[in-house]
Motif scaffolding. Structure first.
Motif, short mmCIF file in Angstrom:
data_model
loop_
_atom_site.label_atom_id
_atom_site.label_comp_id
_atom_site.label_asym_id
_atom_site.label_seq_id
_atom_site.Cartn_x
_atom_site.Cartn_y
_atom_site.Cartn_z
N ARG A 36 0.83 -1.21 0.00
CA ARG A 36 0.00 0.00 0.00
C ARG A 36 0.86 1.25 0.00
O ARG A 36 0.61 2.19 -0.77
CB ARG A 36 -0.95 -0.01 1.21
CG ARG A 36 -1.80 1.24 1.27
CD ARG A 36 -3.00 1.08 2.15
NE ARG A 36 -3.77 2.32 2.16
CZ ARG A 36 -5.05 2.40 2.44
NH1 ARG A 36 -5.73 1.32 2.74
NH2 ARG A 36 -5.68 3.56 2.44
N MET A 59 -0.44 -5.40 2.46
CA MET A 59 -0.60 -5.68 1.04
C MET A 59 0.72 -6.21 0.50
O MET A 59 1.76 -5.57 0.67
CB MET A 59 -1.01 -4.42 0.26
CG MET A 59 -1.25 -4.69 -1.22
SD MET A 59 -1.45 -3.18 -2.21
CE MET A 59 -3.04 -2.61 -1.60
N HIS A 138 -7.39 -4.82 -1.16
CA HIS A 138 -7.90 -3.47 -1.38
C HIS A 138 -8.49 -3.34 -2.79
O HIS A 138 -8.11 -4.09 -3.69
CB HIS A 138 -6.79 -2.41 -1.26
CG HIS A 138 -6.19 -2.29 0.11
ND1 HIS A 138 -5.44 -3.29 0.69
CD2 HIS A 138 -6.23 -1.27 1.01
CE1 HIS A 138 -5.04 -2.89 1.89
NE2 HIS A 138 -5.50 -1.67 2.10
N CYS A 140 -8.84 -0.27 -5.77
CA CYS A 140 -8.15 0.96 -6.12
C CYS A 140 -9.07 1.85 -6.95
O CYS A 140 -9.68 1.40 -7.92
CB CYS A 140 -6.89 0.62 -6.92
SG CYS A 140 -5.84 2.01 -7.30
N LEU A 149 -7.28 3.94 -1.94
CA LEU A 149 -7.24 2.49 -1.73
C LEU A 149 -8.26 2.14 -0.65
O LEU A 149 -8.15 2.61 0.49
CB LEU A 149 -5.84 2.05 -1.32
CG LEU A 149 -4.79 2.08 -2.43
CD1 LEU A 149 -3.39 1.96 -1.85
CD2 LEU A 149 -5.05 0.96 -3.44
#
Length: 244
Positions: A36, A59, A138, A140, A149
């Motif tokens: 992220r 992430m 996530h 986007c 995000l």
């Protein structure tokens, strides 16, 4: 070449930055600790190169690479990993590369040369390769030109509108250019379809209620929206609600 180094271990970042300093052709403009932060750093600094660890909290590197594939001008990516089973078949060796830790300077130099021949189609190939495609943590989106995000765990429901999907999360909403069907396939264990145009988060589903006009509505925890349940989806949803 302007680069960002991404690794959740500070010592690993320091070692890689030192190696890049010895090579001398790369300027490290930022660091990040997970996927992220890497995406946010790419958005802010527009680097030519991303040296990206794979196994990271919040992430991982593979998911970050998939999100970066939607950027108009994504950076070249060189993956760095302690596990040689992460050799990515989706990446042509003449375009990008992966390095196995501990990284040797000769191997890093070769990877930088390959990254210089990077092209946009490589990330597109990764995004469409089933061997690397896994459930994202996530979604986007772009909001007034800025990157947003949205953690999957924060999403209340997904509503299809024309060619977009509206992501309702934590009292806010964003638009994404993905199909509801594709999201249902990827996140089927987290969401349930209540209508042809709506998926709701299973952990937010609180029950069913009937409106004055006879429509059946799904109730979600801490969400005031009226979400209609279609007759087609109602029987399965009733069975599901009984198990909650």
């Amino acid at each position: 070449m302007r680069a960002i180094v991404v690794d959740d271990e500070a010592l690993a970042r320091e070692r890689l930055i030192d190696l890049l300093g010895e090579i001398g052709s790369v300027e490290v403009i930022a660091e990040a600790r997970d996927g992220r932060e890497a995406i946010e750093a790419v958005e802010a600094h527009r680097p030519d190169l991303l040296l990206l660890d794979i196994r990271m909290p919040r992430m991982d590197g593979l998911e970050a690479a998939r999100h970066l594939g939607s950027f108009e001008h994504p950076p070249a990516i060189v993956f760095c990993t302690a596990y040689d089973e992460h050799a990515l078949a989706a990446f042509d060796a003449n375009a990008v590369d992966y390095l196995v830790k501990p990284i040797r300077i000769e191997r890093l130099r070769m990877a930088l040369e390959r990254a210089g021949r990077f092209n946009h189609e490589v990330l597109h190939a990764l995004d469409n390769d089933d061997s690397t495609r896994r459930q994202r943590s996530h979604l986007c989106a772009r909001v007034r030109g800025s990157l947003v995000l949205v953690p999957i765990v924060d999403i209340d429901y997904l509503l299809a509108e024309d060619k977009y999907v509206v992501v309702h999360h934590a009292g806010s909403e964003v638009l994404i250019e993905e199909s509801l069907k594709a999201l249902e396939v990827e996140f089927g264990e987290r969401f349930v379809r209540i209508h042809r145009n709506c998926l709701v988060a299973l952990n937010k589903l609180a029950g069913l209620t009937r409106a004055a006009d006879g429509r059946v509505l799904a109730k979600l925890d801490n969400v005031d929206a009226e979400l209609e349940v279609s007759r087609r989806n109602l029987p399965a949803l009733r069975k599901l609600v009984r198990t909650l």
